[in-house]
Design a protein around this motif. Structure first.
Motif, PDB file in Angstrom:
ATOM      1  N   TYR A 203      37.890  22.147  31.431  1.00  0.00           N
ATOM      2  CA  TYR A 203      37.211  20.988  32.021  1.00  0.00           C
ATOM      3  C   TYR A 203      38.118  19.748  31.980  1.00  0.00           C
ATOM      4  CZ  TYR A 203      33.542  17.569  32.945  1.00  0.00           C
ATOM      5  OH  TYR A 203      32.804  16.559  33.485  1.00  0.00           O
ATOM      6  N   LYS A 204      38.820  19.578  30.875  1.00  0.00           N
ATOM      7  CA  LYS A 204      39.735  18.430  30.753  1.00  0.00           C
ATOM      8  C   LYS A 204      40.819  18.493  31.822  1.00  0.00           C
ATOM      9  CE  LYS A 204      39.324  17.672  25.754  1.00  0.00           C
ATOM     10  NZ  LYS A 204      40.049  17.725  24.470  1.00  0.00           N
TER      11      LYS A 204
ATOM     12  N   VAL B 100      34.191  13.565  27.660  1.00  0.00           N
ATOM     13  CA  VAL B 100      34.595  14.853  27.120  1.00  0.00           C
ATOM     14  C   VAL B 100      35.780  14.707  26.178  1.00  0.00           C
ATOM     15  CG1 VAL B 100      36.090  15.301  29.083  1.00  0.00           C
ATOM     16  CG2 VAL B 100      35.228  17.194  27.760  1.00  0.00           C
TER      17      VAL B 100
ATOM     18  N   VAL C   7      35.256  14.834  22.294  1.00  0.00           N
ATOM     19  CA  VAL C   7      34.902  16.044  21.556  1.00  0.00           C
ATOM     20  C   VAL C   7      35.942  16.269  20.459  1.00  0.00           C
ATOM     21  CG1 VAL C   7      34.640  18.541  21.736  1.00  0.00           C
ATOM     22  CG2 VAL C   7      33.787  17.058  23.558  1.00  0.00           C
TER      23      VAL C   7
ATOM     24  N   ASN D 196      36.907  21.869  20.469  1.00  0.00           N
ATOM     25  CA  ASN D 196      37.622  21.932  21.742  1.00  0.00           C
ATOM     26  C   ASN D 196      37.838  23.408  22.117  1.00  0.00           C
ATOM     27  OD1 ASN D 196      38.984  20.801  23.986  1.00  0.00           O
ATOM     28  ND2 ASN D 196      40.943  21.226  23.002  1.00  0.00           N
TER      29      ASN D 196
ATOM     30  N   LEU E 292      29.967  19.842  24.265  1.00  0.00           N
ATOM     31  CA  LEU E 292      30.027  18.524  24.896  1.00  0.00           C
ATOM     32  C   LEU E 292      28.840  17.666  24.494  1.00  0.00           C
ATOM     33  CD1 LEU E 292      31.220  19.162  28.554  1.00  0.00           C
ATOM     34  CD2 LEU E 292      32.556  18.583  26.543  1.00  0.00           C
TER      35      LEU E 292
ATOM     36  N   PHE F 169      30.214  26.053  26.848  1.00  0.00           N
ATOM     37  CA  PHE F 169      30.819  24.832  27.394  1.00  0.00           C
ATOM     38  C   PHE F 169      29.933  23.601  27.182  1.00  0.00           C
ATOM     39  CE2 PHE F 169      30.949  22.190  31.351  1.00  0.00           C
ATOM     40  CZ  PHE F 169      32.080  21.477  31.013  1.00  0.00           C
TER      41      PHE F 169
ATOM     42  N   SER G 256      30.061  15.016  21.622  1.00  0.00           N
ATOM     43  CA  SER G 256      30.607  13.900  22.371  1.00  0.00           C
ATOM     44  C   SER G 256      29.670  12.708  22.262  1.00  0.00           C
ATOM     45  CB  SER G 256      30.782  14.282  23.845  1.00  0.00           C
ATOM     46  OG  SER G 256      31.271  13.174  24.576  1.00  0.00           O
TER      47      SER G 256
ATOM     48  N   VAL H 208      36.110  23.899  27.417  1.00  0.00           N
ATOM     49  CA  VAL H 208      36.219  22.441  27.325  1.00  0.00           C
ATOM     50  C   VAL H 208      37.618  22.003  27.744  1.00  0.00           C
ATOM     51  CG1 VAL H 208      36.089  20.460  25.774  1.00  0.00           C
ATOM     52  CG2 VAL H 208      34.474  22.350  25.509  1.00  0.00           C
TER      53      VAL H 208
END
Length: 311
Positions: free
Chosen positions: A258-259, A243, A246, A251, A232, A228, A236, A255
């Protein structure tokens, strides 16, 4: 003191196991149950007004093309990284398992990268992969290769794979311990019988270290699936706060989770994604455990032990 504990074996058992059980319940079991309950709601992380939606988040997940693409990309990433990591660790271990000059220095050099914190490692490789000032493009330029945009699609995926190979030292130490546990007389007997180096490695060394290889496969797959921080920080432009910057090739599934949590504020849907991911990892782990019966060699016959225990 030892005699005092031996007089109360049950109390001693609960006294030693108790802290672990309390920690497991508070830090693992309860958060998992809470996450399961949240996955059945439309909770946004802050508003107290949320409602029970049942399995709607799970139904939506099965039709979410972006999430499935992230999952497939993560599985591909794992399928590439794990074999390279295990093969690289074994190769380094075989090198330092020989009588070399300055052996301690070589072992230190190989192991040192694995103790670098992941944030520092990502920042360092971000400089290495820089298109205009990175040392990697400078080296490639010497042989006439044009500068490559390593941190953009689609090459960002390969840059992430290279970054993950940086910490081979930890696996190397485990592999070295396994190699030094292989009985020398077995390899010598195979050599006397006419086996070459490759045959000795394939038919003697690999079976003897197969329990360690199995351990490396299981832990490596679980770790690679949950990557993870690295994508990032590597690709990024402004770390975790950006995020969304990315590239698609990096992705990965975590990730994407997280979005959903912190960009879309969909805690219920994100929790559903995590629970499905947990079941996938559990299924893969059980599959590897099942397959281990055909390729992992144990000096102790576990089946015979089980039969003896049932008699």
């Amino acid at each position: 003191m030892a005699r005092k504990w031996s007089r109360y074996p049950k109390k001693a058992f609960y006294a030693f196991v108790g802290p672990w059980v309390i920690g497991f319940v508070l830090l693992t079991a309860l958060p998992m149950v809470f996450g399961l309950l949240v996955s059945l709601t439309n909770f946004d992380g802050s508003s107290p007004r949320f409602k029970w939606v049942g399995l709607d988040n799970y139904v939506e997940l099965f039709s979410d093309g972006e999430a499935w693409m992230a999952l497939l990309r993560t599985l591909l990433f794992t399928a590439i990284v794990v074999p390279l990591t295990i093969g690289g660790s074994l190769g380094l271990a075989m090198i330092i398992n020989r009588r070399l000059r300055a052996l301690g220095l070589w072992r230190t050099l190989f192991f040192l990268p694995s103790v670098v914190p992941v944030v520092a490692m990502a920042i360092m490789w971000k400089l290495v992969f820089n298109r205009d000032s990175g040392i990697l493009n400078a080296i490639l330029g010497v042989v006439g290769i044009q500068p490559i945009a390593w941190l953009l699609d689609p090459t960002a995926f390969y840059a992430l794979v290279i970054l993950m190979l940086w910490g081979l030292g930890a696996g190397m130490i485990i592999m070295l311990a396994a190699l030094q546990g292989v009985p020398a007389e077995l390899e010598e007997a195979a050599t006397i019988d006419g086996a070459g180096r490759w045959s000795v490695f394939r038919h003697v060394t690999v079976p003897m270290i197969s329990p360690i290889l199995f351990f490396q496969v299981i832990t490596g797959v679980i770790a690679a699936l949950q990557v993870f921080i690295q994508p990032l920080l590597l690709t990024s432009s402004a770390g975790i706060s950006k995020v969304s910057g990315v590239p698609d090739s990096n992705n990965l599934y975590m990730v994407q989770v997280y979005k959903e949590f912190f960009l879309s504020n969909r805690f219920g849907y994100g929790s559903a994604m995590l629970w499905v991911f947990f079941l996938i990892i559990l299924g893969l782990t059980l599959l590897f455990l099942r397959s281990s019966q055909s390729w992992v060699y144990y000096e102790v016959d576990t089946e015979a032990e089980k039969e003896g225990a049932t008699r």
